[in-house]
Design a protein around this motif. Structure first.
Motif, PDB file in Angstrom:
ATOM      1  N   HIS A 168       0.860  -1.187   0.000  1.00 18.65           N
ATOM      2  CA  HIS A 168       0.000   0.000   0.000  1.00 18.65           C
ATOM      3  C   HIS A 168       0.894   1.235   0.000  1.00 18.65           C
ATOM      4  CE1 HIS A 168      -3.629  -2.378   0.819  1.00 18.65           C
ATOM      5  NE2 HIS A 168      -2.839  -3.115   1.574  1.00 18.65           N
ATOM      6  N   ASP A 169       0.757   2.062  -1.033  1.00 22.98           N
ATOM      7  CA  ASP A 169       1.587   3.251  -1.201  1.00 22.98           C
ATOM      8  C   ASP A 169       0.767   4.504  -0.905  1.00 22.98           C
ATOM      9  OD1 ASP A 169       3.658   1.616  -1.989  1.00 22.98           O
ATOM     10  OD2 ASP A 169       3.267   1.866  -4.128  1.00 22.98           O
ATOM     11  N   CYS A 170       1.287   5.351  -0.035  1.00 21.53           N
ATOM     12  CA  CYS A 170       0.536   6.521   0.404  1.00 21.53           C
ATOM     13  C   CYS A 170       1.386   7.792   0.323  1.00 21.53           C
ATOM     14  CB  CYS A 170       0.062   6.337   1.845  1.00 21.53           C
ATOM     15  SG  CYS A 170      -0.887   4.812   2.134  1.00 21.53           S
ATOM     16  N   ASP A 171       0.963   8.728  -0.512  1.00 22.05           N
ATOM     17  CA  ASP A 171       1.621  10.033  -0.597  1.00 22.05           C
ATOM     18  C   ASP A 171       1.075  11.015   0.430  1.00 22.05           C
ATOM     19  OD1 ASP A 171       3.361   9.853  -3.084  1.00 22.05           O
ATOM     20  OD2 ASP A 171       1.436   9.223  -3.894  1.00 22.05           O
ATOM     21  N   ASP A 172      -0.150  10.783   0.873  1.00 24.79           N
ATOM     22  CA  ASP A 172      -0.833  11.692   1.794  1.00 24.79           C
ATOM     23  C   ASP A 172      -0.576  11.196   3.221  1.00 24.79           C
ATOM     24  OD1 ASP A 172      -2.540  13.255   3.279  1.00 24.79           O
ATOM     25  OD2 ASP A 172      -4.259  13.007   1.943  1.00 24.79           O
ATOM     26  N   VAL A 173       0.397  11.805   3.898  1.00 19.90           N
ATOM     27  CA  VAL A 173       0.801  11.355   5.232  1.00 19.90           C
ATOM     28  C   VAL A 173       0.701  12.511   6.213  1.00 19.90           C
ATOM     29  CG1 VAL A 173       2.679  10.411   6.625  1.00 19.90           C
ATOM     30  CG2 VAL A 173       2.356   9.612   4.270  1.00 19.90           C
ATOM     31  N   THR A 174       0.065  12.257   7.349  1.00 25.31           N
ATOM     32  CA  THR A 174      -0.069  13.230   8.415  1.00 25.31           C
ATOM     33  C   THR A 174       0.574  12.683   9.678  1.00 25.31           C
ATOM     34  OG1 THR A 174      -2.177  14.012   7.491  1.00 25.31           O
ATOM     35  CG2 THR A 174      -1.718  14.569   9.791  1.00 25.31           C
ATOM     36  N   LEU A 175       1.396  13.498  10.324  1.00 19.67           N
ATOM     37  CA  LEU A 175       2.000  13.097  11.592  1.00 19.67           C
ATOM     38  C   LEU A 175       1.034  13.383  12.731  1.00 19.67           C
ATOM     39  CD1 LEU A 175       5.682  14.392  11.275  1.00 19.67           C
ATOM     40  CD2 LEU A 175       4.775  12.123  10.741  1.00 19.67           C
ATOM     41  N   LEU A 176       0.924  12.446  13.643  1.00 19.95           N
ATOM     42  CA  LEU A 176       0.099  12.615  14.826  1.00 19.95           C
ATOM     43  C   LEU A 176       1.022  12.831  16.019  1.00 19.95           C
ATOM     44  CD1 LEU A 176      -2.300   9.614  14.105  1.00 19.95           C
ATOM     45  CD2 LEU A 176      -2.489  11.976  13.315  1.00 19.95           C
ATOM     46  N   MET A 177       0.813  13.921  16.714  1.00 19.59           N
ATOM     47  CA  MET A 177       1.722  14.324  17.794  1.00 19.59           C
ATOM     48  C   MET A 177       3.133  14.409  17.221  1.00 19.59           C
ATOM     49  SD  MET A 177       0.268  12.296  21.113  1.00 19.59           S
ATOM     50  CE  MET A 177      -1.473  12.286  21.497  1.00 19.59           C
ATOM     51  N   ASP A 178       4.048  13.614  17.751  1.00 15.49           N
ATOM     52  CA  ASP A 178       5.433  13.669  17.276  1.00 15.49           C
ATOM     53  C   ASP A 178       5.720  12.612  16.211  1.00 15.49           C
ATOM     54  OD1 ASP A 178       6.108  15.801  18.940  1.00 15.49           O
ATOM     55  OD2 ASP A 178       6.518  14.460  20.624  1.00 15.49           O
ATOM     56  N   GLY A 179       4.677  11.976  15.700  1.00 13.55           N
ATOM     57  CA  GLY A 179       4.878  10.986  14.643  1.00 13.55           C
ATOM     58  C   GLY A 179       5.242   9.609  15.130  1.00 13.55           C
ATOM     59  N   GLY A 180       5.147   9.353  16.413  1.00 11.24           N
ATOM     60  CA  GLY A 180       5.490   8.030  16.929  1.00 11.24           C
ATOM     61  C   GLY A 180       6.809   8.047  17.662  1.00 11.24           C
ATOM     62  N   SER A 181       7.276   6.878  18.051  1.00 11.56           N
ATOM     63  CA  SER A 181       8.507   6.797  18.821  1.00 11.56           C
ATOM     64  C   SER A 181       9.110   5.407  18.700  1.00 11.56           C
ATOM     65  CB  SER A 181       8.232   7.102  20.297  1.00 11.56           C
ATOM     66  OG  SER A 181       9.376   6.834  21.087  1.00 11.56           O
ATOM     67  N   ASP A 182      10.434   5.365  18.541  1.00 10.40           N
ATOM     68  CA  ASP A 182      11.130   4.081  18.513  1.00 10.40           C
ATOM     69  C   ASP A 182      11.213   3.455  19.894  1.00 10.40           C
ATOM     70  OD1 ASP A 182      11.423   4.507  15.845  1.00 10.40           O
ATOM     71  OD2 ASP A 182      13.608   4.698  15.855  1.00 10.40           O
ATOM     72  N   ASP A 183      10.732   4.168  20.906  1.00 14.82           N
ATOM     73  CA  ASP A 183      10.715   3.632  22.267  1.00 14.82           C
ATOM     74  C   ASP A 183       9.384   2.977  22.618  1.00 14.82           C
ATOM     75  OD1 ASP A 183      13.324   4.541  22.825  1.00 14.82           O
ATOM     76  OD2 ASP A 183      12.573   6.544  23.321  1.00 14.82           O
ATOM     77  N   ALA A 184       8.463   2.925  21.672  1.00 16.35           N
ATOM     78  CA  ALA A 184       7.144   2.350  21.943  1.00 16.35           C
ATOM     79  C   ALA A 184       7.252   0.877  22.332  1.00 16.35           C
ATOM     80  CB  ALA A 184       6.244   2.499  20.719  1.00 16.35           C
ATOM     81  N   GLY A 185       6.429   0.489  23.295  1.00 13.28           N
ATOM     82  CA  GLY A 185       6.394  -0.913  23.705  1.00 13.28           C
ATOM     83  C   GLY A 185       5.292  -1.694  23.022  1.00 13.28           C
ATOM     84  N   PHE A 186       4.409  -0.992  22.323  1.00 12.42           N
ATOM     85  CA  PHE A 186       3.258  -1.621  21.671  1.00 12.42           C
ATOM     86  C   PHE A 186       2.828  -0.718  20.526  1.00 12.42           C
ATOM     87  CE2 PHE A 186      -1.533  -1.985  21.656  1.00 12.42           C
ATOM     88  CZ  PHE A 186      -1.598  -3.258  21.106  1.00 12.42           C
ATOM     89  N   VAL A 187       2.485  -1.325  19.397  1.00 13.59           N
ATOM     90  CA  VAL A 187       2.038  -0.564  18.228  1.00 13.59           C
ATOM     91  C   VAL A 187       0.754  -1.177  17.700  1.00 13.59           C
ATOM     92  CG1 VAL A 187       2.548   0.012  15.816  1.00 13.59           C
ATOM     93  CG2 VAL A 187       4.324   0.272  17.558  1.00 13.59           C
ATOM     94  N   GLN A 188      -0.158  -0.327  17.333  1.00 19.42           N
ATOM     95  CA  GLN A 188      -1.402  -0.787  16.709  1.00 19.42           C
ATOM     96  C   GLN A 188      -1.493  -0.181  15.312  1.00 19.42           C
ATOM     97  OE1 GLN A 188      -5.374   0.154  18.546  1.00 19.42           O
ATOM     98  NE2 GLN A 188      -5.279  -2.021  19.012  1.00 19.42           N
ATOM     99  N   ILE A 189      -1.725  -1.047  14.330  1.00 18.07           N
ATOM    100  CA  ILE A 189      -1.954  -0.623  12.955  1.00 18.07           C
ATOM    101  C   ILE A 189      -3.455  -0.715  12.700  1.00 18.07           C
ATOM    102  CG2 ILE A 189      -1.380  -1.008  10.526  1.00 18.07           C
ATOM    103  CD1 ILE A 189       1.102  -0.478  12.179  1.00 18.07           C
ATOM    104  N   ILE A 190      -4.038   0.356  12.213  1.00 13.44           N
ATOM    105  CA  ILE A 190      -5.474   0.384  11.927  1.00 13.44           C
ATOM    106  C   ILE A 190      -5.654   0.641  10.441  1.00 13.44           C
ATOM    107  CG2 ILE A 190      -7.692   1.432  12.494  1.00 13.44           C
ATOM    108  CD1 ILE A 190      -6.309   2.509  15.065  1.00 13.44           C
ATOM    109  N   ARG A 191      -6.368  -0.263   9.786  1.00 14.32           N
ATOM    110  CA  ARG A 191      -6.658  -0.097   8.365  1.00 14.32           C
ATOM    111  C   ARG A 191      -8.154   0.068   8.174  1.00 14.32           C
ATOM    112  NH1 ARG A 191      -4.150  -4.597   4.629  1.00 14.32           N
ATOM    113  NH2 ARG A 191      -5.411  -3.375   3.177  1.00 14.32           N
ATOM    114  N   GLY A 192      -8.533   1.046   7.372  1.00 19.51           N
ATOM    115  CA  GLY A 192      -9.944   1.280   7.114  1.00 19.51           C
ATOM    116  C   GLY A 192     -10.109   2.100   5.854  1.00 19.51           C
TER     117      GLY A 192
END
Length: 197
Positions: free
Chosen positions: A86-110
C-alpha cells in the motif's frame, strides 16, 4: 513524507526478522530518502511493515536498486503467501509521529469517503488527546487515493494502551471516531521493532 505498508503471512518469523535486520545493516546506508520503519508480527502470523521515505520518488529509486530486488526476492521466499503493498503520498504526523521507544504498536486499516474529515479529527487537539491518553506517544496517518487509510499508533506499553481504551472520549470525539473506525481492522504488534535513518 511517503509511506509504504507491506503485509503478508509469515510463519518463518525468526528468519524474516533477521533478513529485515540485514536490510537495515546492509542496504539502508544506500537508500536515498529512507527515514525509518515500524515492523512486527500479528497474532495470526502476519508480517507488517510500515516504511517511511521522504517521497514516492525516493522510495521508487530504492525499489529499482538491484540489491533491493535481490533482497526482496529472499523475503518473498520466506513468506507463506503473497504480500500486499500500500503506497501513500498523503501522510499526516500525529503528535510527534510516533517513537522508537514504543512498547506496543497498533496498525489500523480502514476506508473513509472524506479523508479531510479524518485528518481534521486526528489533528484537532493533540494537547487534549495527550492529556486524556498519555499512553499514546504519537503516530502517522497515511491515506491512499481511494480513501483507504493506514494509521500507525505508538503506545508506551500494551498494558497502558488497554487501560487507555477504557477512557470514554467526549461525545463529539466519539462521533468522529465512530465515523472513522466503522469498517476498520486492527492489527496489534505486541513486540514491535523499529529502524531509523
Amino acid at each position: 513524507m511517503f509511506i509504504q505498508m507491506i503485509q503478508g503471512p509469515c510463519t518463518r518469523q525468526g528468519e524474516a526478522r533477521r533478513l529485515l535486520d540485514s536490510w537495515h545493516r546492509d542496504l539502508a546506508p544506500g537508500a536515498t530518502g529512507w527515514l525509518g520503519g515500524t515492523h512486527g508480527f500479528t497474532d495470526d502470523g502476519q508480517l507488517i511493515g510500515v516504511i517511511r521515505f521522504t517521497s514516492r520518488e525516493a522510495a521508487m529509486e530504492n525499489s529499482n536498486r538491484p540489491e533491493q530486488g535481490e533482497w526482496a526476492a529472499r523475503l518473498m521466499e520466506l513468506m507463506d503467501g503473497p504480500m500486499e503493498f500500500h503506497d501513500c503520498d498523503d501522510v499526516t504526523l500525529l503528535m510527534d509521529g510516533g517513537s522508537d521507544d514504543a512498547g506496543f504498536v497498533q496498525i489500523i486499516r480502514g476506508r473513509v469517503d472524506d479523508p479531510s474529515r479524518l485528518k481534521a479529527m486526528m489533528t484537532a487537539d493533540t494537547t487534549a488527546l495527550h492529556q486524556m491518553r498519555p499512553d499514546i506517544l504519537g503516530g502517522t496517518l497515511a491515506i491512499e487515493d481511494d480513501g483507504s487509510f493506514i494509521e500507525t499508533i505508538a503506545f508506551t506499553s500494551e498494558a497502558a494502551a488497554r487501560e487507555g481504551e477504557k477512557v470514554e472520549p467526549p461525545p463529539e470525539v466519539r462521533s468522529e471516531l465512530d465515523y472513522a473506525m466503522q469498517s476498520a481492522t486492527y492489527y496489534d504488534l505486541h513486540r514491535p521493532w523499529f529502524e531509523s535513518a
